[in-house]
Design an enzyme around this catalytic site. Structure first.
Site, PDB file in Angstrom:
ATOM      1  N   ASP A   1     -21.010  77.405  -9.388  1.00 27.33           N
ATOM      2  CA  ASP A   1     -22.086  78.380  -9.229  1.00 27.33           C
ATOM      3  C   ASP A   1     -23.448  77.682  -9.308  1.00 27.33           C
ATOM      4  O   ASP A   1     -24.364  77.982  -8.543  1.00 27.33           O
ATOM      5  CB  ASP A   1     -21.983  79.447 -10.318  1.00 27.33           C
ATOM      6  CG  ASP A   1     -20.588  80.060 -10.365  1.00 27.33           C
ATOM      7  OD1 ASP A   1     -20.174  80.626  -9.352  1.00 27.33           O
ATOM      8  OD2 ASP A   1     -19.916  79.943 -11.403  1.00 27.33           O
TER       9      ASP A   1
ATOM     10  N   HIS B   1     -18.155  83.601 -14.923  1.00 29.40           N
ATOM     11  CA  HIS B   1     -17.924  83.137 -13.551  1.00 29.40           C
ATOM     12  C   HIS B   1     -17.337  84.313 -12.761  1.00 29.40           C
ATOM     13  O   HIS B   1     -16.155  84.383 -12.467  1.00 29.40           O
ATOM     14  CB  HIS B   1     -16.971  81.938 -13.520  1.00 29.40           C
ATOM     15  CG  HIS B   1     -16.566  81.535 -12.133  1.00 29.40           C
ATOM     16  ND1 HIS B   1     -17.470  81.050 -11.218  1.00 29.40           N
ATOM     17  CD2 HIS B   1     -15.384  81.588 -11.483  1.00 29.40           C
ATOM     18  CE1 HIS B   1     -16.851  80.805 -10.075  1.00 29.40           C
ATOM     19  NE2 HIS B   1     -15.581  81.129 -10.212  1.00 29.40           N
TER      20      HIS B   1
END
Length: 332
Positions: free
Chosen positions: A157, A185
């Site tokens: 990410d 996440h």
């Protein structure tokens, strides 16, 4: 001495992109010899053998030994690093709850195996989704290993966010630093560039002042990063493997060698209740600085806007919800 590194889900496609990088010295250095242990479920044993052959055929100087196995006793014995990629993938029509239930069983078993067979200094990176909660399950099942030895992957990410900013500003990716991923996440994660900087030539400026577009930074930028995994699946008909493997390498390399200077990186770590008002008892991604050898400390004292606060709390709430479900499944 050899480093003994375990990769689970080793017959899968993330592992196929990952194993070569570990074996050829991209992660632990060219002069560090590695014993690679590969674990997968019994039906994948044949595929695993093919991967073993390929690794042998790469003729890599730093790869000392390859072990492929379908048993946890053999896989987890005396390992230095565990990269837990193998998980039950989310299938169409599956609720997050179904996914959690299937994975609670897998990661409880792997936590117990870590507790029993691995070195007490083992460093564990959980990649399989839902990564934060799977990491919490494994940690809970391995009480003899320090909580700080467990992390989950949010580097993918972070890399996604960093590349979005670099593209927006027309600079190379390494000019952008100190992007933060807060929380889970999942699509509630909060990619934050309030403290990020961009280096052009010798001058370092804040990303916010260079982008000059708060609407984009607080809107499209965030949702692009949050939904990027889905976008890759929609386009490729398969989940991100190359970029995931690259992020795993980045995460483990930083955990092994440490972060540089004043820079930090994002990792999902056990929340002890002392950072940014995030309550204790979940795995939550925060910015960390890492010392050579792997001891990390959360970066503290960053100013948090009201906007950031609400995003950070929202992703924490989701994690506590997941935790409740996971603990139910673990005890049943």
């Amino acid at each position: 001495a050899d480093l003994k590194v375990l990769v689970t889900g080793a017959a899968g496609q993330i592992a196929y992109s990952l194993l070569y990088s570990i074996a050829n010295g991209d992660v632990f250095g060219k002069d560090q010899s590695v014993t690679l242990v590969m674990l997968d479920i019994a039906p994948m044993a044949g595929v695993l053998e093919g991967v073993v052959m390929e690794l042998q055929d790469c003729a890599l100087p730093s790869l000392k030994k390859v072990i492929s196995t379908t048993t946890v006793e053999e896989a987890f014995a005396d390992i230095d690093y565990a990269i837990l990629v193998g998980a039950m993938p989310r299938r169409q029509g599956m609720e997050r709850k179904d996914l959690l239930k299937a994975n609670a069983k897998i990661f409880k078993e792997q936590g117990q195996a870590l507790d029993k067979f691995a070195k007490k200094t083992v460093k564990v990176l959980v990649v399989g989704n839902p990564a934060n909660t799977n990491c919490l399950i494994a940690l809970t099942a391995a009480p003899s290993i320090p909580k700080d030895n467990f992390t989950c992957l949010t580097r993918l990410d972070q890399n996604r966010a960093q590349s979005q900013i670099a593209a927006r500003l027309g600079v190379s990716n390494d000019c952008v630093s100190n992007v933060i991923i807060w929380g889970n996440h999942s699509s509630t994660q909060y990619p934050d560039v309030a403290h990020a900087s961009v280096k052009c030539g010798d001058t370092e400026s804040s990303v916010v002042s260079c982008v000059k577009d708060d609407n984009w930074l607080n809107g499209e930028f965030i949702t692009t990063v949050q939904k990027r995994g889905g976008a890759v699946i929609a386009a490729r008909k398969l989940s991100s493997a190359m970029s995931a493997a690259k992020a795993i390498c980045d995460h483990v390399r930083d955990w092994h060698f440490g972060t540089k200077g004043d820079k930090w990186t994002s990792m999902g770590i056990y929340s002890n209740g002392s950072n940014y008002g995030i309550k204790e008892g979940i795995i939550y991604s925060v910015p960390v600085r890492i010392a050579p050898g792997g001891a990390f400390t959360a970066v503290t004292g960053l100013s948090i806007s009201d906007f950031a606060r609400s995003k950070m709390d929202e992703t924490a709430e989701e994690l506590f919800g997941e935790k409740l479900m996971a603990m139910e499944f673990m005890s049943s």
